[in-house]
Design a protein around this motif. Structure first.
Motif, PDB file in Angstrom:
ATOM      1  N   ALA A  93      32.857  36.017  32.401  1.00 45.49           N
ATOM      2  CA  ALA A  93      32.405  36.908  33.478  1.00 45.49           C
ATOM      3  C   ALA A  93      33.240  36.686  34.739  1.00 45.49           C
ATOM      4  CB  ALA A  93      30.926  36.669  33.770  1.00 45.49           C
ATOM      5  N   ASP A  94      33.504  35.427  35.041  1.00 44.19           N
ATOM      6  CA  ASP A  94      34.278  35.099  36.239  1.00 44.19           C
ATOM      7  C   ASP A  94      35.712  35.652  36.131  1.00 44.19           C
ATOM      8  OD1 ASP A  94      35.116  33.998  38.599  1.00 44.19           O
ATOM      9  OD2 ASP A  94      34.746  31.922  38.046  1.00 44.19           O
ATOM     10  N   GLY A  95      36.353  35.370  35.016  1.00 40.63           N
ATOM     11  CA  GLY A  95      37.734  35.843  34.822  1.00 40.63           C
ATOM     12  C   GLY A  95      37.811  37.362  34.848  1.00 40.63           C
ATOM     13  N   LEU A  96      36.814  37.993  34.241  1.00 38.78           N
ATOM     14  CA  LEU A  96      36.837  39.453  34.185  1.00 38.78           C
ATOM     15  C   LEU A  96      36.547  40.089  35.542  1.00 38.78           C
ATOM     16  CD1 LEU A  96      35.071  40.080  30.770  1.00 38.78           C
ATOM     17  CD2 LEU A  96      37.470  40.529  31.323  1.00 38.78           C
ATOM     18  N   SER A  97      35.725  39.434  36.356  1.00 40.10           N
ATOM     19  CA  SER A  97      35.428  40.032  37.663  1.00 40.10           C
ATOM     20  C   SER A  97      36.709  40.055  38.506  1.00 40.10           C
ATOM     21  CB  SER A  97      34.291  39.302  38.374  1.00 40.10           C
ATOM     22  OG  SER A  97      34.677  38.024  38.802  1.00 40.10           O
ATOM     23  N   THR A  98      37.464  38.980  38.445  1.00 39.59           N
ATOM     24  CA  THR A  98      38.742  38.942  39.168  1.00 39.59           C
ATOM     25  C   THR A  98      39.699  39.989  38.583  1.00 39.59           C
ATOM     26  OG1 THR A  98      38.353  36.562  39.375  1.00 39.59           O
ATOM     27  CG2 THR A  98      40.540  37.358  39.985  1.00 39.59           C
ATOM     28  N   SER A  99      39.768  40.034  37.246  1.00 43.00           N
ATOM     29  CA  SER A  99      40.680  40.972  36.568  1.00 43.00           C
ATOM     30  C   SER A  99      40.370  42.426  36.918  1.00 43.00           C
ATOM     31  CB  SER A  99      40.560  40.844  35.046  1.00 43.00           C
ATOM     32  OG  SER A  99      40.689  39.520  34.624  1.00 43.00           O
ATOM     33  N   GLY A 125      41.190  29.053  40.073  1.00 42.53           N
ATOM     34  CA  GLY A 125      40.185  29.571  41.020  1.00 42.53           C
ATOM     35  C   GLY A 125      39.470  30.832  40.543  1.00 42.53           C
ATOM     36  N   GLY A 126      40.108  31.614  39.679  1.00 41.80           N
ATOM     37  CA  GLY A 126      39.500  32.863  39.198  1.00 41.80           C
ATOM     38  C   GLY A 126      38.498  32.654  38.073  1.00 41.80           C
ATOM     39  N   ILE A 127      38.472  31.453  37.454  1.00 45.80           N
ATOM     40  CA  ILE A 127      37.542  31.205  36.337  1.00 45.80           C
ATOM     41  C   ILE A 127      36.752  29.898  36.457  1.00 45.80           C
ATOM     42  CG2 ILE A 127      38.454  32.604  34.419  1.00 45.80           C
ATOM     43  CD1 ILE A 127      40.297  30.301  33.643  1.00 45.80           C
TER      44      ILE A 127
HETATM   45 MG    MG Z   1      36.568  35.357  39.043  1.00 49.30          MG
END
Ligand code: MG
Ligand code: AMP
Length: 366
Positions: free
Chosen positions: A302-308, A184-186
């Motif tokens: 970008a998606d993974g990093l925004s969650t991170s 869900g995070g990426i």
């Molecule tokens: Mg994300």
């Protein structure tokens, strides 16, 4: 994991500047005025709005093949949804979670490898094995509840991508007993990368996708100007059109994470709990950040990093950017907002961001 994470929290030195520009535009206004001249004198356009991946999606395509490209884009999103959804018992991800192992398809392998790399680079702030914790809080079913201390102990131990085993040759992923994965995070960032590939294939002039607020712009607008993407104001989420700022981009994903996106309120205490979990506590992340936007040519990154970054907080995010933000083939920039209403922009995005909030530019030097 904790020690590794602490390393990222080093001193920062940011230059304070104020970007006090008037916005004067609403989210809808950002998308208007997209007409331009094509080969036939008029650019053809096609739009699709639909619900998938648990969220509202919008696709705008411009160019001679726009209808076919828009159809292919919708089909691709539905294909990925069927593959990745933890809410569908027959998805590939659900089958792996059920059986504890499985040979990954090309898409899930790409996601698993990216998830593991992010886990390593963020000192465990990003962790695809967050699934048992998501279940515990009820985010996978909508049956929300605050877990008990005992329940945490078990789920916390299971949240550790270090226990995953991905066989290089066969592509078989094996989970530790009781573990589960959740992309869900990426997933939406990966989906938008796939759509950009489709737009290229169909030779579009321009395109814009919003996958539940995860934006990806393909080329410039047909009039040759940049896409102006509004970022929701997390301090005034009830005012639908209020914005933290606007970023002007072309060929970029603009992906935002915030605790206001998905949450529930515990009726007994009035406490709000959102859907981004800090794997070191099992609780919703409680850093000093209220909004994280990552701008990159790579949607999944970008998606993974925004969650991170939402988990890491301001200091950790700045360190992450300084370490990896200009890595060739993985460049990214950050637009962060802290709870006290200050916007932090990495210097690569300096000319591209407008905000009415007090802003600081983050440089590469500590
Ligand atoms: Mg994300
Ligand atoms: P996003 O909206 O991109 O920030 O992603 C939030 C989603 O990512 C959640 O709904 C979960 O599916 C998943 N998730 C939550 N916490 C984490 C985490 N710490 N690491 C990786 N994925 C997470």
């Amino acid at each position: 994991m904790k020690g590794k994470r602490d390393k990222i929290f080093n001193n920062r030195m940011v230059r304070r500047v104020f970007l006090c520009l008037l916005l004067g535009i609403g989210a809808v206004g950002l998308l208007s005025g997209c007409q331009g001249a094509g080969r036939s004198g008029r650019t053809l356009s096609a739009s699709r709005e639909f619900f998938a991946m648990d969220t509202y999606m919008q696709i705008l395509c411009y160019g001679d093949n726009c209808e076919a490209a828009a159809d292919a884009a919708v089909e691709e999103i539905n294909r990925l949804d069927a593959l990745l959804s933890v809410g569908r018992a027959d998805s590939e991800v659900s089958r792996i979670n059920e059986s504890g192992s499985g040979v990954l398809s090309e898409d899930t392998r790409t996601l698993a490898e990216a998830g593991i790399r992010l886990y390593e680079r963020t000192g465990g702030a990003f962790d695809i094995t967050v699934f048992p914790l998501m279940e515990l809080w009820g985010f996978t079913t909508g049956n929300y509840r605050v877990p008990t201390g005992e329940e945490f102990a078990g789920a916390l131990k299971l949240c550790d991508s270090g226990k995953l085993f991905l066989e290089e040759d066969s592509g078989k992923l094996t989970l530790a007993e009781g573990q589960g994965i959740d992309f869900g995070g990426i997933a939406k960032g990966y989906a938008s990368d796939r759509l950009a590939g489709i737009f290229e294939e169909y030779d579009l002039e321009s395109a814009y996708v919003s996958l539940g607020g995860n934006i990806h712009c393909y080329h410039k607008k047909t009039d040759g100007s940049y896409w102006r993407i509004g970022i929701k104001d997390p301090l005034h989420p009830e005012q639908g059109e209020a914005m933290l700022g606007v970023v002007s981009v072309a060929d970029r994903a603009v992906i935002t994470s915030g605790g206001y996106e998905r949450y529930f309120t515990d009726e007994a205490t009035g406490q709000r709990y959102h859907h981004i979990i800090d794997p070191s506590t099992g609780y919703p992340a409680d850093s000093d950040l209220v909004s994280v936007t990552v701008v990159s040519a790579w949607g999944m990154l970008a998606d993974g990093l925004s969650t991170s970054c939402y988990v890491l907080g301001l200091e950790g995010s700045i360190e992450l950017w300084r370490e990896y933000g200009s890595e060739p083939g993985g460049e990214f920039g950050l637009i962060l907002m802290t709870a006290d209403g200050v916007v932090y922009v990495t210097e690569d995005l300096k000319g591209a961001v407008e905000t009415n909030y007090p802003a600081e530019i983050i440089g590469t030097e500590r």
